[in-house]
Design a protein around this motif. Structure first.
Motif, PDB file in Angstrom:
ATOM      1  N   SER A 160      43.828  58.492  40.760  1.00 56.64           N
ATOM      2  CA  SER A 160      42.519  58.458  40.413  1.00 56.64           C
ATOM      3  C   SER A 160      42.925  57.933  38.821  1.00 56.64           C
ATOM      4  N   ASP A 202      37.152  68.515  39.484  1.00 54.56           N
ATOM      5  CA  ASP A 202      36.251  67.589  38.812  1.00 54.56           C
ATOM      6  C   ASP A 202      36.598  66.297  39.371  1.00 54.56           C
ATOM      7  N   HIS A 203      37.747  65.674  39.871  1.00 53.49           N
ATOM      8  CA  HIS A 203      37.918  64.747  40.582  1.00 53.49           C
ATOM      9  C   HIS A 203      37.402  64.770  42.029  1.00 53.49           C
ATOM     10  N   ARG A 236      34.748  66.379  43.039  1.00 47.53           N
ATOM     11  CA  ARG A 236      33.305  66.212  42.542  1.00 47.53           C
ATOM     12  C   ARG A 236      32.787  64.922  42.663  1.00 47.53           C
ATOM     13  N   ARG A 237      33.597  64.156  41.909  1.00 53.40           N
ATOM     14  CA  ARG A 237      33.308  62.684  41.759  1.00 53.40           C
ATOM     15  C   ARG A 237      33.575  61.881  42.802  1.00 53.40           C
ATOM     16  N   HIS A 238      34.364  62.227  43.577  1.00 46.93           N
ATOM     17  CA  HIS A 238      35.118  61.410  44.866  1.00 46.93           C
ATOM     18  C   HIS A 238      33.902  61.828  46.003  1.00 46.93           C
ATOM     19  N   SER A 290      30.805  62.490  45.143  1.00 47.02           N
ATOM     20  CA  SER A 290      29.534  61.927  44.783  1.00 47.02           C
ATOM     21  C   SER A 290      29.472  60.230  44.930  1.00 47.02           C
ATOM     22  N   GLU A 291      30.640  59.599  44.712  1.00 48.19           N
ATOM     23  CA  GLU A 291      30.639  58.352  44.215  1.00 48.19           C
ATOM     24  C   GLU A 291      31.224  57.513  45.251  1.00 48.19           C
ATOM     25  N   LYS A 292      32.348  57.965  46.215  1.00 58.81           N
ATOM     26  CA  LYS A 292      32.961  57.174  47.296  1.00 58.81           C
ATOM     27  C   LYS A 292      32.115  57.161  48.531  1.00 58.81           C
ATOM     28  N   THR A 293      32.510  56.111  49.231  1.00 59.99           N
ATOM     29  CA  THR A 293      32.112  56.375  50.762  1.00 59.99           C
ATOM     30  C   THR A 293      33.061  56.268  51.703  1.00 59.99           C
TER      31      THR A 293
END
Length: 227
Positions: free
Chosen positions: A91, A152-153, A155-157, A159-162
């Motif tokens: 990422s 942190d990565h 969490r983002r994954h 919340s943002e990815k499908t």
């Protein structure tokens, strides 16, 4: 094992990783470097588990081989660390550089995990050694910082990815025994087969593995270029 259970599992692992990071930071602040290191590694493992469970939601969970491989991966210290660090590195704005760092860190984390928690006997000279003697302050700080980045990565994954879709061939490759897959990769005949598929515009390696297994390994018939 079902998609909703994997989603709940990934969220639970992420919450636990949050707590582990807080606890490792507190230990770091109070000069308990060895335990800070150990809990930071545990945080990275939980982040890896969260990512594994999240990304697997659309696999063929009715296949016992897929379920077994998923369970083994989410129970393996090494695979959880590998997954967390490789996903974090990929990422990055500089994936090549980040992967180089990640590969080096994976080696050190796997080697340092148990010595940061347990006393041991050493040789040359013979002696008893405690974790406090082994884990350097800089190593503990670096590990806590790395855990924070991996978390942190993750969490983002989440919340943002499908979660991705997987073909039957990709699930078959995923569940294939490592030794069997490695044996295929070490077979020159397989690579001629794969090259022929690439020349025909078929680049999916999972489909190639499945086709080679079906048409050549199971039949005992070698691949012949041009056939």
């Amino acid at each position: 094992m079902a998609a909703d259970l994997l989603r709940a599992y990934s969220e639970a692992a992420l919450r636990n990783a949050d707590e582990l990071l807080v606890e490792s930071s507190l230990l770091l602040d109070h000069d308990y470097m060895a335990r800070a290191y150990f809990l930071a590694v545990a945080c990275i493992e939980e982040a890896g588990k969260a990512l594994q469970a999240f990304d697997a939601q659309h696999r063929n969970l009715s296949d016992p081989a897929v379920r077994t491989k998923l369970k083994a991966g989410m129970e393996s210290h090494t695979q959880k660390i590998n997954y967390a660090l490789s996903m974090w590195a990929l990422s990055s704005p500089d994936p090549r550089g980040a992967l180089t760092v990640a590969l080096d860190m994976i080696f050190h984390l796997k080697r340092g995990r148990e010595p940061s928690m347990y006393s041991d006997l050493r040789t040359d000279p013979d002696r008893a050694e405690t974790p406090r003697e082994i884990v350097r302050a800089n190593a503990a700080r670096d590990c806590v910082r790395l855990a924070e980045n991996c978390l942190d990565h993750a969490r983002r994954h989440l919340s943002e990815k499908t979660p991705g879709k997987f073909t039957p061939a990709q699930d078959r490759l995923f569940s294939m025994k490592s030794a069997k897959f490695q044996e295929m990769l070490n077979t020159e005949d397989f690579w001629w087969y794969y090259i022929s598929r690439m020349e025909a515009g078929q680049q999916d390696v999972a489909e190639a593995v499945l086709g080679y297994e079906r048409d050549h390994i199971k039949t005992g018939t070698p691949f012949r270029p041009g056939q």
